[in-house]
Design a protein around this motif. Structure first.
Motif: not given
Length: 110
Positions: A17, A99, A20, A95
């Motif tokens: 994560k 996420t 990203r 996003y």
């Protein structure tokens, strides 16, 4: 941090994560740099136009034309800034939701 938070699986997920997030931040910075370059180009054009209009040997008709160009460039800049802002806002929202599910209490934020 609880013992469970230190497991290799959880650490691996958090690392993924984080990677990203870094990619997203890099793309936002790139877009911001491109925006600044576009803005610098616009300012240069406006500067050239106003210097031309300020010359004493320019006819009134040419001055009016230059002022029209300055007005159009200003509108173009405003529309471009609005488009870029909306694109960034939507990208960040999308996003965040995909996420983290929009959950501010996600373990990543602790």
């Amino acid at each position: 941090m609880a013992q469970d938070d230190k497991s290799p699986t959880i650490l691996s997920e958090q690392h993924a994560k984080l990677n990203r997030d870094i990619v997203v931040l890099e793309s936002i910075v790139q877009l911001a740099l491109e925006s600044l370059q576009d803005f610098a180009t616009l300012l240069s054009r406006l500067n050239t136009a106003t210097h031309y209009a300020a010359r004493g040997d320019v006819s009134d008709e040419d001055r009016r034309w230059v002022m029209g160009v300055v007005h159009l460039l200003g509108e173009e800049c405003e529309l471009d800034a609005q488009r870029r802002h909306e694109t960034l806002r939507l990208s960040a929202s999308r996003y965040w939701l995909t996420t983290y599910g929009g959950n501010a209490r996600s373990p990543v934020w602790r």
